[in-house]
Each structure stands twice: as C-alpha cells, then as structure tokens.
Design a protein around this motif. Sequence first.
Motif, PDB file in Angstrom:
ATOM      1  N   SER A 401       0.838  -1.202   0.000  1.00  0.00           N
ATOM      2  CA  SER A 401       0.000   0.000   0.000  1.00  0.00           C
ATOM      3  C   SER A 401       0.871   1.248   0.000  1.00  0.00           C
ATOM      4  O   SER A 401       0.613   2.209  -0.741  1.00  0.00           O
ATOM      5  CB  SER A 401      -0.918   0.015   1.226  1.00  0.00           C
ATOM      6  N   TYR A 402       1.923   1.227   0.838  1.00  0.00           N
ATOM      7  CA  TYR A 402       2.842   2.373   0.886  1.00  0.00           C
ATOM      8  C   TYR A 402       3.456   2.634  -0.479  1.00  0.00           C
ATOM      9  O   TYR A 402       3.509   3.781  -0.943  1.00  0.00           O
ATOM     10  CB  TYR A 402       3.941   2.119   1.923  1.00  0.00           C
ATOM     11  N   ASN A 419      12.102  -7.896   5.476  1.00  0.00           N
ATOM     12  CA  ASN A 419      11.345  -7.659   6.704  1.00  0.00           C
ATOM     13  C   ASN A 419      11.488  -6.231   7.231  1.00  0.00           C
ATOM     14  O   ASN A 419      11.045  -5.935   8.342  1.00  0.00           O
ATOM     15  CB  ASN A 419      11.780  -8.650   7.793  1.00  0.00           C
ATOM     16  N   GLU A 420      12.122  -5.374   6.470  1.00  0.00           N
ATOM     17  CA  GLU A 420      12.313  -4.012   6.940  1.00  0.00           C
ATOM     18  C   GLU A 420      10.988  -3.245   6.960  1.00  0.00           C
ATOM     19  O   GLU A 420      10.085  -3.508   6.165  1.00  0.00           O
ATOM     20  CB  GLU A 420      13.302  -3.265   6.024  1.00  0.00           C
ATOM     21  N   VAL A 421      10.932  -2.272   7.877  1.00  0.00           N
ATOM     22  CA  VAL A 421       9.742  -1.422   7.986  1.00  0.00           C
ATOM     23  C   VAL A 421      10.162   0.035   7.856  1.00  0.00           C
ATOM     24  O   VAL A 421      11.325   0.389   8.070  1.00  0.00           O
ATOM     25  CB  VAL A 421       8.998  -1.640   9.318  1.00  0.00           C
ATOM     26  N   LEU A 422       9.205   0.861   7.492  1.00  0.00           N
ATOM     27  CA  LEU A 422       9.447   2.293   7.293  1.00  0.00           C
ATOM     28  C   LEU A 422       8.417   3.092   8.071  1.00  0.00           C
ATOM     29  O   LEU A 422       7.218   2.774   8.057  1.00  0.00           O
ATOM     30  CB  LEU A 422       9.346   2.638   5.798  1.00  0.00           C
ATOM     31  N   ILE A 423       8.888   4.133   8.763  1.00  0.00           N
ATOM     32  CA  ILE A 423       7.983   5.026   9.508  1.00  0.00           C
ATOM     33  C   ILE A 423       7.580   6.199   8.611  1.00  0.00           C
ATOM     34  O   ILE A 423       8.415   6.770   7.905  1.00  0.00           O
ATOM     35  CB  ILE A 423       8.660   5.553  10.789  1.00  0.00           C
ATOM     36  N   LEU A 424       6.300   6.545   8.645  1.00  0.00           N
ATOM     37  CA  LEU A 424       5.779   7.686   7.890  1.00  0.00           C
ATOM     38  C   LEU A 424       5.190   8.717   8.850  1.00  0.00           C
ATOM     39  O   LEU A 424       4.578   8.358   9.862  1.00  0.00           O
ATOM     40  CB  LEU A 424       4.692   7.241   6.907  1.00  0.00           C
ATOM     41  N   THR A 425       5.361   9.988   8.545  1.00  0.00           N
ATOM     42  CA  THR A 425       4.709  11.068   9.291  1.00  0.00           C
ATOM     43  C   THR A 425       4.515  12.246   8.347  1.00  0.00           C
ATOM     44  O   THR A 425       5.289  12.426   7.404  1.00  0.00           O
ATOM     45  CB  THR A 425       5.532  11.502  10.522  1.00  0.00           C
ATOM     46  N   ASN A 426       3.477  13.026   8.571  1.00  0.00           N
ATOM     47  CA  ASN A 426       3.293  14.245   7.778  1.00  0.00           C
ATOM     48  C   ASN A 426       3.237  15.483   8.664  1.00  0.00           C
ATOM     49  O   ASN A 426       2.798  16.553   8.236  1.00  0.00           O
ATOM     50  CB  ASN A 426       2.042  14.151   6.903  1.00  0.00           C
ATOM     51  N   GLN A 427       3.694  15.341   9.915  1.00  0.00           N
ATOM     52  CA  GLN A 427       3.698  16.468  10.850  1.00  0.00           C
ATOM     53  C   GLN A 427       5.128  16.995  11.004  1.00  0.00           C
ATOM     54  O   GLN A 427       6.017  16.282  11.473  1.00  0.00           O
ATOM     55  CB  GLN A 427       3.111  16.048  12.192  1.00  0.00           C
ATOM     56  N   LYS A 428       5.323  18.241  10.625  1.00  0.00           N
ATOM     57  CA  LYS A 428       6.668  18.817  10.603  1.00  0.00           C
ATOM     58  C   LYS A 428       7.301  18.853  11.989  1.00  0.00           C
ATOM     59  O   LYS A 428       8.523  18.726  12.121  1.00  0.00           O
ATOM     60  CB  LYS A 428       6.609  20.224  10.008  1.00  0.00           C
ATOM     61  N   ASP A 429       6.475  19.032  13.009  1.00  0.00           N
ATOM     62  CA  ASP A 429       7.014  19.077  14.365  1.00  0.00           C
ATOM     63  C   ASP A 429       7.502  17.720  14.857  1.00  0.00           C
ATOM     64  O   ASP A 429       8.120  17.633  15.921  1.00  0.00           O
ATOM     65  CB  ASP A 429       5.943  19.609  15.336  1.00  0.00           C
ATOM     66  N   ASN A 447       3.567  -5.542  17.876  1.00  0.00           N
ATOM     67  CA  ASN A 447       2.761  -6.739  18.186  1.00  0.00           C
ATOM     68  C   ASN A 447       3.649  -7.933  18.538  1.00  0.00           C
ATOM     69  O   ASN A 447       3.515  -9.026  17.998  1.00  0.00           O
ATOM     70  CB  ASN A 447       1.848  -7.084  17.007  1.00  0.00           C
ATOM     71  N   HIS A 448       4.635  -7.654  19.426  1.00  0.00           N
ATOM     72  CA  HIS A 448       5.525  -8.681  19.995  1.00  0.00           C
ATOM     73  C   HIS A 448       6.492  -9.282  18.981  1.00  0.00           C
ATOM     74  O   HIS A 448       7.085 -10.333  19.229  1.00  0.00           O
ATOM     75  CB  HIS A 448       4.712  -9.824  20.640  1.00  0.00           C
ATOM     76  N   LYS A 449       6.691  -8.606  17.854  1.00  0.00           N
ATOM     77  CA  LYS A 449       7.627  -9.115  16.857  1.00  0.00           C
ATOM     78  C   LYS A 449       8.593  -8.000  16.465  1.00  0.00           C
ATOM     79  O   LYS A 449       8.190  -6.862  16.274  1.00  0.00           O
ATOM     80  CB  LYS A 449       6.895  -9.644  15.620  1.00  0.00           C
ATOM     81  N   GLU A 450       9.876  -8.356  16.359  1.00  0.00           N
ATOM     82  CA  GLU A 450      10.920  -7.390  16.046  1.00  0.00           C
ATOM     83  C   GLU A 450      11.101  -7.270  14.532  1.00  0.00           C
ATOM     84  O   GLU A 450      11.192  -8.275  13.819  1.00  0.00           O
ATOM     85  CB  GLU A 450      12.234  -7.844  16.684  1.00  0.00           C
ATOM     86  N   TYR A 451      11.193  -5.989  14.052  1.00  0.00           N
ATOM     87  CA  TYR A 451      11.399  -5.724  12.624  1.00  0.00           C
ATOM     88  C   TYR A 451      12.586  -4.771  12.452  1.00  0.00           C
ATOM     89  O   TYR A 451      12.719  -3.786  13.213  1.00  0.00           O
ATOM     90  CB  TYR A 451      10.163  -5.077  11.998  1.00  0.00           C
ATOM     91  N   PRO A 452      13.441  -5.025  11.445  1.00  0.00           N
ATOM     92  CA  PRO A 452      14.520  -4.062  11.148  1.00  0.00           C
ATOM     93  C   PRO A 452      13.917  -2.730  10.699  1.00  0.00           C
ATOM     94  O   PRO A 452      12.937  -2.709   9.955  1.00  0.00           O
ATOM     95  CB  PRO A 452      15.297  -4.739  10.004  1.00  0.00           C
ATOM     96  N   LEU A 453      14.508  -1.651  11.168  1.00  0.00           N
ATOM     97  CA  LEU A 453      13.980  -0.313  10.872  1.00  0.00           C
ATOM     98  C   LEU A 453      14.832   0.350   9.798  1.00  0.00           C
ATOM     99  O   LEU A 453      16.029   0.569   9.976  1.00  0.00           O
ATOM    100  CB  LEU A 453      13.965   0.539  12.148  1.00  0.00           C
ATOM    101  N   LEU A 475       4.463  -2.035   7.137  1.00  0.00           N
ATOM    102  CA  LEU A 475       4.941  -3.374   7.489  1.00  0.00           C
ATOM    103  C   LEU A 475       4.897  -4.288   6.272  1.00  0.00           C
ATOM    104  O   LEU A 475       4.153  -4.030   5.315  1.00  0.00           O
ATOM    105  CB  LEU A 475       4.050  -3.981   8.581  1.00  0.00           C
ATOM    106  N   PRO A 476       5.688  -5.388   6.287  1.00  0.00           N
ATOM    107  CA  PRO A 476       5.526  -6.407   5.236  1.00  0.00           C
ATOM    108  C   PRO A 476       4.077  -6.874   5.180  1.00  0.00           C
ATOM    109  O   PRO A 476       3.407  -6.974   6.216  1.00  0.00           O
ATOM    110  CB  PRO A 476       6.469  -7.524   5.701  1.00  0.00           C
ATOM    111  N   ASP A 477       3.573  -7.147   3.986  1.00  0.00           N
ATOM    112  CA  ASP A 477       2.159  -7.479   3.812  1.00  0.00           C
ATOM    113  C   ASP A 477       1.714  -8.622   4.703  1.00  0.00           C
ATOM    114  O   ASP A 477       0.618  -8.593   5.292  1.00  0.00           O
ATOM    115  CB  ASP A 477       1.878  -7.821   2.347  1.00  0.00           C
ATOM    116  N   GLN A 478       2.565  -9.662   4.816  1.00  0.00           N
ATOM    117  CA  GLN A 478       2.159 -10.840   5.586  1.00  0.00           C
ATOM    118  C   GLN A 478       2.043 -10.540   7.076  1.00  0.00           C
ATOM    119  O   GLN A 478       1.348 -11.246   7.809  1.00  0.00           O
ATOM    120  CB  GLN A 478       3.149 -11.996   5.386  1.00  0.00           C
ATOM    121  N   ALA A 479       2.676  -9.464   7.541  1.00  0.00           N
ATOM    122  CA  ALA A 479       2.647  -9.153   8.970  1.00  0.00           C
ATOM    123  C   ALA A 479       1.275  -8.699   9.432  1.00  0.00           C
ATOM    124  O   ALA A 479       0.941  -8.779  10.619  1.00  0.00           O
ATOM    125  CB  ALA A 479       3.688  -8.086   9.292  1.00  0.00           C
TER     126      ALA A 479
END
Length: 662
Positions: A401-402, A419-429, A447-453, A475-479
């Motif tokens: 989706s991302y 398995n990497e994940v990406l953080i999204l934000t649209n707030q400048k602060d 959810n109790h599972k570790e993901y590379p950032l 997150l990965p789709d399967q997660a």
Amino acid sequence: MMYSKLSLRNVKRSFKDYAIYFLTITFAVSLFYSFNSLTAQQAMLKLSNSQEDMVQDLIYTIGIISIFISTVLAFLIIFANSFLVKRRKKELGMYMTLGMSKFNISKILVMETFFIGLVSLLVGLGLGTILSQGLSLLTAALFQVDIQEYTFVFSTTAMLKTILYFGIIFLIVMLFNVIMINRYKLIDLFIANKKNQQVKLKRTSTAIGVFVLSLLLIGSAYFLMLKYGLFKSMNLLWTSVGLGSIGTFLFFFSLSGFLLNIAKKNEKLYYKNINIFLLRQINSKVNSTFISMTIICLMLFFTIGVLSTGFSLKNSLEKDLTVTTPYDSTLSFFKYEESVENLEKKLEELNVKQYGDNITFKEYYSDESISSYLKGYTDKQAESVLEGKASAPLTLIKRSSYEGLARLQGKDPVNLEQNEVLILTNQKDMKKTMKRFVDNNKSIKINHKEYPLSGFQFMSVRTDKSAKDTMIVALPDQAVSEMEPSRISLNIQYEGEANKADQELYNLIETYNKNADKNTYLLGMTKTLVYEDATGTSTMIVYIGIYLGIIFLISSAAILALQQLSEASDNKVRYDLLKKIGVTQKEVNQSIFKQIFIYFMMPLSLAIIHSIFGIKVVNRAIMSAGESNVFFPSLLTAGVIIVVYGGYFLATYSGYKSILKK
C-alpha cells in the motif's frame, strides 16, 4: 433658529482646532461601512458553493464583531466629546453668566453633536464607498478567486446599518452632554482649568511598591503563556490575560507617584533647559489618565499582535496544504459493526475509480501506543503534537500500500529489504523526533515481533484538512494478514476536469450518507475543498484582525491626541509665562514635541514589550499548523503604526502649537 445658527457657527469655529475629532469619526464610519459591505462585494467574485458559504459565515461574524466595535466607538466618541466640552467650559460659563439656561446650553450642544454626526456620516460613507472598492480586490486575493467583472460596489444594507449604529451612538452622546451640563455649577466652569490633579499615590515608597508588583504580575503572565502556551487550558489563558491587564493598570497607576522624584535625582537632566516644566506636565498628565493609558496600551498590544500574526497564520495554514493534499480526493469508510469486506464492496459499488488513477488501502491498529515508542526522544514541538494522544495506537499499513501511495504521488518508494519497515509522518514538528528515534533504534517491536527499521519518510497517506499522520509504520504485507482493518480508504488522482469530478463526488457522498444506516458513514475530502476551507478560515482571521486592529489603532491614537489638545488651552497661560521669563519659541516648541512624544510612546512602548512575548506564544501555536514567518507581517504592522500613530502624533503637535498661538 438662533440656537441652530449659534451651534453651526460653533462647529465651524472649532473645526480646525478639533479636526482630529471629526477625522476619527469619519474614518470609523468609513471602515464600519466598507467592512459591512461584503455582501455587495461578493457579487463581483467568482466563488464556488463552499466559498459562498464561507463568505456568508464571514458576513455573519463581521456583523457580530461590528456590534462590539460600535460599542468601542461609542466609548471613544463619548470620551472625545467630554474633552471637547471641557475645552469649552469657559465659553459655556459665559453663556450661563449672560442668563442662558442650562436647558438652552444643552440644546446648543445637542445641535452641535447633530451637525458633527451628520457631516461625519456623509463624508465617512463617501470615503467608505471608495475604500470598499479596494476591499473587494483584497477579498478576491485572500480567497484566491478571480473577479468576474468589475462593477461599482455600493451596499444599501451597509449604509443603513452604519447610519443606524452611529445614529444611536450620537443619540447617547447628546444625552451624555445634557446630563453633564446639568451637573455643572457656574464656578466649576470658570475655575476648571485651575484645579490641579492630586497625586493618587503620595508616598514614593508606596508607588515604587505598586510598580514592582505590576512588573511581577506582568512577568507572571509572560511566564504562564511561555510555559503552557495558548491551548493548554482556558483557565490558564484567562489567568494570564487577567494578570497582564491588572499589571498594566498598576504600572501606569504607579508612575506618577515616583516618576518625577526619580527625575529630580538626575539634576543634569532635571534642570536642563525647561525640563523641570516638561516633566511636571507629563507627571500631571499620567496621574490623571492612567486608566485610559491602560486601555490604550492593551488595544495597541492587540493591534500589533493581530496584525503581525494574522497574515503569518494565513500563510502557515496555506503553505502546509501541499503536504496534506497529495491526492485530488480521498474517500474513507471506518469500521463499526460491518465487516471490512462489506465496506470494501460498498466502496467498489460507488464506482468512483472512473475519475482517474487510484489506490485502495487499509489501515490497522497495533497493540502499542505511539507515545510508548517515542518516550525519551521527543522535544517540545513533538510533545505539543502528542499531547492528548498518549494512548493513541500506532497505525499500520501494508508495504505494498505504501509503495502504491508513493507512486500515485509521483514519488519513488524507499527500497526495503524483506522484513524491513518504514515510519511515515506528515507532521513537521515530528521530524526531529523521528530522526532521533531512527538514529537510536535499528529495529522496532510491533505486536511482539521485532522488525529491522529502515528509516522514516515525510509524506501523507491521504488528502485531509490538516496533518494528522503522527506515526504510521509500513509493514511487510504478511505481517498484517491476520489483523482486522480499522479503516479503508481510496485515493484518486483525476484524469478529467477537476471541478466536474469534485461536484459529482460531493453529490455522491451527500446522497450516500443521507441513505446509509448508522453502521456506515462515508468520509470524503477533495484537494479543492481543503484549499477553499483553509483560505476561508485564514481569510476570516485576517479580515477580523484588520478590522479590529485598525479600529483599535485609530481609537488609541485619537484618545491620546484629544487628551493633549484638550489641555493645550489650559497650558496656554503657563507657556506665555515661560516666554515672559525669556524662554524662546523654539524651546517652547521643543518642549511641546517632547511632551507629546513621551506621552504617545508610554503606552506604545509597553504594548510593544507585551507584543514581543505575545507574538512568540502565538508563533509557537502557528508552528503546529505549519511553518511560520512573522518578520514581514511585523514590518507591515510597524509601517501601519508609523503611518497612523505617527500621523496622529504629528497632527497633535501641529494642533497644539496652533492653539497656543491664539
């Protein structure tokens, strides 16, 4: 008939000396008319349906504000009128000595007030009609719309409203004059200018104590606002306003009790030229006008603050729209009792994909809150964003989706490992906080599972009125395959005409929600609507700010001017004595200039100090809406104050010298 001629002659005779009084009322009438003529101006503008609704809201708001402004102007005109009557006490005493009754004297004043009001209304309406033409251009620029075809704007409704409001004000002034004359005794009229003002605080130590208390109260108001801001609590806000107002009152109240004594200690200053006379004049004036000084200072503070931050807030709100509106439209269903499958089916049945490229995506909630991840990494800006969101859950979306959302925006998605994940934000602060979090964490537990950032990206996942995506993780789709979605949305980039697509979507959303059951509600937002809403809100702020600000600025300067001019005749004897003992006309003029300059600068100086702190507090609040730049608006405000306030100062100086020469 005789009294009418006498009244008309008095008005003509006093017009030059008190032109400021006439001009102030005239300007007030012109501003009142022009801002209330928005209904007529609207006919010139090419507005959409939503903008027409916003203009109607603005017209209603200006109507409410006009009631308040008319009250302010009523006090100003009554205040100014009382000084004019005081200026003419000897003349009125002469009438009484010649056998004229108080009733006939009152009749003369009533007729004079009527003539003044009539002239002011006629000239003010003429000037307001001209001003409203330019205001139409400003309205078009603020709403970012074109003028369909220029037509001469005249609002009969605004004219009648102006006549009604100012007619009531002048009726009150007439009544006030009658009451005032009936309370005067003959002896009061002849010796009024010989009555000295008694010092309110006779003991210097008491005055200094009150002065220190005023600084403590003002400092406390500054501290509360800087620490907690505008929106922490209404109780704190009003407490700060109260402390600042009381502190300002005590500041001016205490000045006359020790100002002169402090000046005396500096013999070089005190005995230089005719400073001894000048300082006593200023001290006496502050002693008798500390209440009006307080009101003027607070009005100037409001004027400086609102003019400096109004345009800044408008620019801030509109500048951030490029971030919050990456798509032409967004439609969303929230999950209540129905399954997401049913909502997805309903979204398909709406047949909105025909309008252009699109992507449907789902959002999920994790078991953890956003604050649990960011604890220890936030700064003040981020804390203000997270305030009230302590328990808000972390939002999740699929990686696919991302990637689709990024491509629909014309961006290249970040390449992620398996398995990497990406953080999204649209707030400048939140940018600096997210960077600290990413720099200090190589992985994130969801959810109790570790993901590379992998990192974070600044982008929006939908079109909305404001930046609300505090923290979203791709997150990965399967997660998320076994998680229950909380929201399903559809983003569209139009292929055809935007106006047509917008209108059809508006109708579709309105029709659907009218017929839908309580378990489903379709939310829809378009880029056009967001821009129109933002420009409408910001325009209302700017309009009200300009309206109130200029009225307050004119009122403040007029009160100061009239106070000085009303004393000019009383001081004529004093200045004549100075000339007899060898003081030159040049030294007299310098003394007058210094006296008026200091008198004008006292409330303005404290208002500027208030404004420095006030603008800083407002600027912080603006930063939460978007970027802020108060430099150019502040320069514009300074220019307005120099022109208006400085103009009144120079007119007062000229009028003062003219009165003394008679």
